[in-house]
Motif scaffolding. Sequence first.
Motif, short mmCIF file in Angstrom:
data_model
loop_
_atom_site.label_atom_id
_atom_site.label_comp_id
_atom_site.label_asym_id
_atom_site.label_seq_id
_atom_site.Cartn_x
_atom_site.Cartn_y
_atom_site.Cartn_z
N GLY A 37 2.99 6.08 -5.43
CA GLY A 37 2.91 6.25 -6.96
C GLY A 37 2.05 7.34 -7.09
O GLY A 37 1.91 8.44 -7.61
N VAL A 60 1.83 2.03 -3.73
CA VAL A 60 0.80 2.66 -4.21
C VAL A 60 0.61 4.06 -3.76
O VAL A 60 0.59 4.88 -4.61
N ASP A 107 0.94 -1.20 -0.09
CA ASP A 107 -0.10 0.15 -0.05
C ASP A 107 0.89 1.34 -0.17
O ASP A 107 0.45 2.31 -0.42
#
Length: 792
Positions: free
Chosen positions: A759, A756, A753
């Motif tokens: 990102g 992510v 997580d």
Amino acid sequence: MRPGVGLSALLSHWGRHPFQLAMLLVGLSLATALWSGVQAINAEARASYARAADALALDGLPRWAMADGSAVPLATYADLRRAGLPVSPVIEGPLPGTDLRLIGIDPLTLPAEAQLLDTQTLDLQGFVSAEGELLLNPDSAKTLPADLPTSRATPDLPQGIALADIAVADRLLAQPGIAYLLLPPDAAEIAPPSGMVAQRPTAGEDIARLTDSFHLNLTAFGLLAFAVGLFIVYSAIGLAFEQRRPMFRTLRALGVSAVALTGLLLAELLLLSLIAGAIGVGLGYLVAAALLPDVAATLRGLYGAEVPGTLALRPSWWLAGLAISVAGTLVAAGQSLWRLWHLPLLATAQPRAWAREAARGLRWQAGAGVTLLALAFGLGLWGVGLWAGFGLLAALLLGAALLLPVFLYALTLAAGRMARGVLAQWFWADTRQQLPGLSLALMALMLALAANVGVGTMVGSFRQTFTGWLDQRLASELYITARSTEEAAQMVDWLSSRTTAILPIWSAETTLSGQPAEVYGMTDHATYRDNWPMLLARPDTWDRLAAGQAVLVNEQLYRRNGLSLGDLVDLPGGALPVAGVYSDYGNPRPQIIIATDLLVARFPDIPRLRYGLRVDPAQSEALAQDLRDTFDLPEGAVLDNTRIKAMSLQVFERTFAVTGALNVLTLAVAGVAIFASLMTLSGMRVVQLAPVWALGLTKGRLAALDFARTLVLAVLTLVIALPLGLVLAWALLAVVNVAAFGWRLPMAVFPADWLVLAGFTLIAAALAALGPWRRLARLAPADLLKVFANGR
């Protein structure tokens, strides 16, 4: 100088800087939108609780109930009426086949103060007829099964409640006895007979108390989002004050006193905050309308509280939205106003004077950050209660945000010292120089990232623990619910040769330490010995429980009452020692488990309608269908454990859908803050970039370095936010969750997580830097040469 002229001069600044005005209004309106949206949801929920209490009109009415928590025998009620006591019977229970709570009343003896029925419009003959009728809210009436009595919609009743004559309710609930007896207010001083106790109605209070933690969580998220948006406002106002220093000097030289100038600026800020607040309240209404269905599902699933899916425009929250918009603007402008008021006449236009004031403010900021972190540490060690938990969160986040510029300065300084080459050293030095202008936006980004990490870790830990816990609790393959005691007996006989075990799931309501509690019976079987999720237990726990010599308590009761193994728990019929503690996630109420035989002995009138069935998993689906066909059961009367798990997980996901949405919105506001800061700084950096360009660095290279600088600062902020988010997750799980709900979850980490989130952070930073990068890349050489023409 007339005040109107001075105010006009101040407002003219925004006409020359429309983008800056837009960012100020956007920041404040977004902050107000998220705050007012949360308050709108809370106000709607609390209004629903109040409507339920008002519609039942039981708040001021005394009631009598049996001291042991059992139903009131019909003979006892008859004896009291014959004695001339103005008691009125009430039956309550879940209406089979629906999500409604059925309340049975006697309209002829019901106290007038209850106001449950409008006697002018009530068809009394139809209401008390043998077939009877159900009175419901119009929304509830739409989903009523066809096999129930005739329904009549009445808007005076809240959602989730059905009203019927007491005889009709007794037939539908298949629940012998009376729940309690109502009395008029003037009978409150009459002492109840032997075996009964006087009570005050607590259902509405229980719902409000149980949901307080949920609403407090939403409020905390609203405040966090407001704080993130306020960084945009602080940055825009600070820049406007910086740019208007010459104007302030001119106005002071023309005779405007420091007090008058401060008053004019306050008037300007009040006007802008009201405009942004009005926009924010409108956006908040849209946010609340989008999130309210998920909130309603959460409150219904976790607490049994009915909240409509539609939103009303209530003065309480939109006035609060305007008020916090004004208050937030004044807080954001407070430091600049203080400096303006106390600087000498000509110092307002001297950059060095403002720089000295800013440096002094930064030292105070660092000191405040260290103090707040120390406060958070103290609250974590010695704080008690929900407010201490939220104080810990606030001090932790705000302290870390105030210290962020110091951390970033140290990191960029270390990177600059390790850099090789003139360009790399200039890059880190220039990055360090930009920190004051970007620090507020980076603080907002860090708060948003830490909240995402912390809440994401909490939700992931909860999901992982909850899934495993469901597998333990739902060990039986099938769960059945009969419509009557007679039907239950017939089903047990029919199932005796088709199952390996039939486990009763019977319970009673009681009161423990002044709180409503549940008492469940447990049959001695390997299903429970092998699977029940115990947190604390003695070696002989199950043997003592089966013998009726001890009880199991859930974690909520164990923590809230400060119990230990061996402590006595008062129950109707006598106290019993605690032999074990089990996890009970999702249940806000205290719960006790005793042997099934002991439950029946102490609560003889309990409904005996629910059972768990142990069968061959390969045959469970066929057996479930045979049960429905043989006894003509509705779909929900026979459930397999897979379906119950799916339903529970669906409630879980909807529970955290709101916090997930607020996380995304908070991160979006932080992205806007970075964009606003970069766009503002890009117009002021020409003076700093022109000499580097003149030395041979192309505009494209300069733009690329500026773009890279934004990404580097975003990554450094993320690196600092990760440990902060993990500390935040610990505080949520170990402090806030325990204080709010009574259980503690094990903490798990989810590095995938984080990748992510990294990102998304880079994407948000890249999008925010795209506008300034394009502006710099397209900057005309003449604009760069003007820097030298001005004698710099």
